[in-house]
Motif scaffolding. Structure first.
Motif, PDB file in Angstrom:
ATOM      1  N   GLU A 119       2.571   1.651  -3.473  1.00  0.00           N
ATOM      2  CA  GLU A 119       1.584   2.099  -4.396  1.00  0.00           C
ATOM      3  C   GLU A 119       1.352   3.606  -4.251  1.00  0.00           C
ATOM      4  N   ARG A 120       1.198   3.929  -2.881  1.00  0.00           N
ATOM      5  CA  ARG A 120       1.053   5.480  -2.758  1.00  0.00           C
ATOM      6  C   ARG A 120       2.296   6.306  -3.407  1.00  0.00           C
ATOM      7  N   GLN A 158       1.832   6.084  -7.166  1.00  0.00           N
ATOM      8  CA  GLN A 158       0.639   6.985  -7.745  1.00  0.00           C
ATOM      9  C   GLN A 158       1.052   8.450  -7.549  1.00  0.00           C
ATOM     10  N   ALA A 159       1.953   9.011  -6.275  1.00  0.00           N
ATOM     11  CA  ALA A 159       2.182  10.255  -6.290  1.00  0.00           C
ATOM     12  C   ALA A 159       3.028  10.759  -7.389  1.00  0.00           C
ATOM     13  N   GLU A 204       2.976  14.621  -1.812  1.00  0.00           N
ATOM     14  CA  GLU A 204       1.888  13.775  -2.225  1.00  0.00           C
ATOM     15  C   GLU A 204       1.656  12.368  -1.573  1.00  0.00           C
ATOM     16  N   ALA A 205       2.922  11.888  -1.512  1.00  0.00           N
ATOM     17  CA  ALA A 205       2.865  10.421  -0.910  1.00  0.00           C
ATOM     18  C   ALA A 205       2.955  10.410   0.430  1.00  0.00           C
ATOM     19  N   GLU A 234       0.951  -1.138  -0.049  1.00  0.00           N
ATOM     20  CA  GLU A 234       0.023   0.068   0.056  1.00  0.00           C
ATOM     21  C   GLU A 234       1.070   1.483  -0.004  1.00  0.00           C
ATOM     22  N   LYS A 235       1.915   1.192   0.740  1.00  0.00           N
ATOM     23  CA  LYS A 235       2.810   2.383   0.858  1.00  0.00           C
ATOM     24  C   LYS A 235       3.770   2.539  -0.529  1.00  0.00           C
TER      25      LYS A 235
END
Length: 205
Positions: free
Chosen positions: A14-15, A18-19, A40-41, A11-12
């Motif tokens: 991917e964050r 995505q940022a 953003e992250a 999850e981290k």
């Protein structure tokens, strides 16, 4: 790249990815600030540079992820197993539109990177594009019957022209403030019809 990035929870990871997609999809490589990616992250800029040595390394990893995810979905759609090139193109475009619906930041990042001119990364991106194109062309064209096309058609060149036209259309569509996916699908069906009228052998009556 620091291998400790892969020790993070998915999850981290991917964050952070995505940022990166979000920030780099809005600006050119040179203008996109890494501190904005970190913000953003939800991590510090120093921690981001702990995982990725510099901006270039992070950007090229984002590009690699885009390619890996896109090809995975293209393979799942069976677009590379079609005997009809135009059906392969249609399925491939449907996959790209589905990706754009699900993750517009990643889709726009991919297109922006494709047209990026910054000398720090341009050569790597273009070499990767050429490698990906050659791989796609090999799989797209291996099952085709050349007899269905008009005499004198260079099939690989034909496929390259259609591929670049498709990428250009996606770029133009994504630049609009309000993307109309139904219109995109309709337009692409019309493009396929046009290509068929140009390249396919006319049936004798």
């Amino acid at each position: 790249m620091n291998e400790r990035f892969f020790e993070l929870p998915e999850e981290k990871q991917e964050r952070i990815l995505q940022a990166g997609f979000r920030v780099f999809s809005r600006s050119s490589y040179h203008q996109a600030p890494m501190n904005e990616v970190a913000a953003e992250a939800g991590i510090s800029k120093s921690l981001l540079f702990h995982y990725f040595r510099n901006k270039r390394e992070f950007y090229l990893y984002l590009w690699y992820i885009c390619g890996r995810r896109t090809i995975s979905q293209m393979e799942a759609s069976d677009c590379y197993r079609q005997a009809d090139l135009f059906e392969s193109m249609r399925l491939g475009m449907k996959v790209k539109m589905a990706i754009t619906r699900e993750n517009p930041d990643m889709a726009l990042f991919t297109l922006r990177a494709f047209y990026e001119t910054d000398p720090d990364i341009r050569q790597d991106i273009q070499e990767s594009c050429q490698s990906l194109f050659s791989w796609k062309a090999m799989h797209m064209l291996m099952n085709l019957n050349p007899g269905q096309f008009r005499d004198g058609i260079d099939i690989r060149h034909m496929y390259r022209d259609m591929y670049l036209a498709s990428e250009g259309y996606l770029w133009e569509a994504m630049m609009r403030n309000d993307v109309d996916f139904d219109l995109m699908e309709q337009d692409f069906e019309e493009m396929i019809g046009f290509w068929k009228s140009i390249y396919l052998r006319k049936e004798k009556k």
